[in-house]
Design a protein around this motif. Sequence first.
Motif: not given
Lengths: 244, 230, 248
Positions: B83-86, B96-102, C1-3
């Motif tokens: 998600l963050i990447q897109s 981004i483990r900390l962010v994912s966890a939060m 995001m699934f592209k």
Amino acid sequence: MIEVCNVSKQYGSFQVLTDCSTDVAKGEVVVVCGPSGSGKSTLIKTINGLEPVNKGDIRINGTSVCSPKTNLSQLRSKVGMVFQNFELFPHLSIIDNLTIAQIKVLGRKRNEAEDKGRMYLDRVGLKDQAAKYPAQLSGGQQQRAAIARALSMDPICMLFDEPTSALDPEMVNEVLDVMVQLAREGTTMMCVTHEMGFARKVADRVIFMDGGKIIEDTSKDEFFGNIDARTDRAKQFLSRILQH
Amino acid sequence: MTVIDLFSDLARSLPSLAAGMVTSLKITAVAVVFGIIWGAVLAIMRLSSVKPLAWFAQGYVTLLRSIPLIMVLLWFFLMVPQLIQSLFGVSPRTDIRLVSAMVAYSLFEAAYYSEIIRAGIQAVSRGQLSAANALGMPYLMAMRLIVLPQALRATIPALLTQGIVLFQDTSLVYVIGLADFFRSAKNIADRDGNTVEMILFAGGVYLVISLLASAGVRALQTGGKYVKVG
Amino acid sequence: MFKNYSWDWGVFLQPVSTGEPATYLGWLLAGLYNTVVLALSASMIALAVGVVMGVLRTLPNQRLAALGTTYVGIFRNIPVIVQLFAWYFVLPELLPSDVGTWFKQLPAATQMMTSAILCLGLYMGARVCELIRSGIETLPKGQRSAALALGLTLPQAYRYVLLPVAFRVALPPLTSEMINVFKNSAVASTIGLLELSAQAQQLVDYTAHPYESFAVATGVYILINLTVVLVMRQVEASVRLPGYIGGR
């Protein structure tokens, strides 16, 4: 039959009972009255050991309730008790309420216990309600069933703790009628109640309590017949009760 | 191993244990704050007369309450990076483990907070809402100014207790390899070969913190400051 | 995001790449089996321990009540994963050495399952304990008096009067705890027990289809949930008392 000797009890620093003594003879009907908080309910619960006492002794047929050597369960099974809030067991049908202690405490056979239970249900006018559950009965019916439950243990005496004060007014009499009938049959009874009409009709003696003390302990005729000789507190109590 | 060895081990490991505890507390704090906010929104939606909103809130709460927290963590650890990447074009290699966890804990705990807050709102008498409406406040304003403050005050002990549960639950970030307090303790144990001592030590720390926090909540409750409304 | 993601739900029917005679679906089912065995065994322990401890906490005897309170205090205030590691990694070291050695020679899966059952059983037991305690405490005080006044002993009063009603009062929250046992059983994946969530993670490594794997595992957890709710609803209906609502 019941001897109460110099009983005192406190909760923490609060003195509930102070030096109470009285006795109830076989076949006698004793009414205990007094304003709320006077300790009368506590007193009646000390008699079968539901409330432990700090000082004094209570004996039933000569057996001490307060001695650690006494088998309390066995003693209690011989003393019937009726509670203000009926305390039928909600998960058992009426007939099972009447038989459970007969079977588990007295070791009676189920059919024997049921016969006995049905006989007493009939006596309190609930023959047809045996299979119902407590929550399906009216308050008056529940209390009559509770009386039948106590009777089916063949008790040597009966204790009543304000048996009508949780009832709607129109149901009070059906319970009192059962109690009057019991009294007339010669049952030994000790009743905490405000029902002065009941006391007038069947009591042999009246005990008046206030502030944790037994203030008066006299015959019924003296209590109701000779008002002028009563203590001020008893007079006050009676005038308040009789106004209603 | 003697007690002295244990203490010297602990002293040497203290910095990483402390850093782990900071991570645990950070996740707890973020999830408590955002969980309560999102939970309050969900509770209001659930009680709203707009059916689709109520359905969404109910579906959300039911779904998250029926999945193990570990599954939720795995889902978010899988999805948040992408998600963050897109969305921001950040390289997926950034940790981004900390962010994912939060994010996971906030969204997960919101389901539990919303149930607590909903019960709180329902305990505030209907008359309060009617009175606010009678003063001319529209629904949302009445909720925000009159009902929610009362509901939150009444539920503060329950919300805080849930916070203690959440603090304990943060230890499950173990599954995504995030170095919280417990993972740090386990890492040290693996490095120094003192598993028995480190696990017992970690358990003791959680026990003491949770017991102290519970005692604090109880003191708050019996202090009579937050009387039950309703 | 699934592209860039290629969906393939057929992946579950493919044979596994380790050469075992199994499909990925088979792995998931094996995981489900472990989850069910673990959760059901643990809930039986939880029920037994919880009832005993819950009763202890309501007894007039201070020392026994304190025992119950201590149990709840410890098992509710340590995270379940820490407790699990304590059962699995710590306890065998602290046992007498021959017992510890015997345990460590058991098959790995047996060791993991045993530790996980004990851990979850006692962890959930603390929560059951509190439900039973509050179930007993919501009963009118006169119920205990009435039972004793009839001559029942205290154990008989619990057995025939207090517990049957307390159970019914505690049944709805016990349903949630039953669901929680299944959810908490996923923690066992951290010591390597191949239950449902662990199999889902394993599938991610083997198939490179994480979304499908997680979706199926999640769906199964939801199904378990529904099943528990339906079963418990049946139980509730079958013990419901005519005309009786709550603790009066």
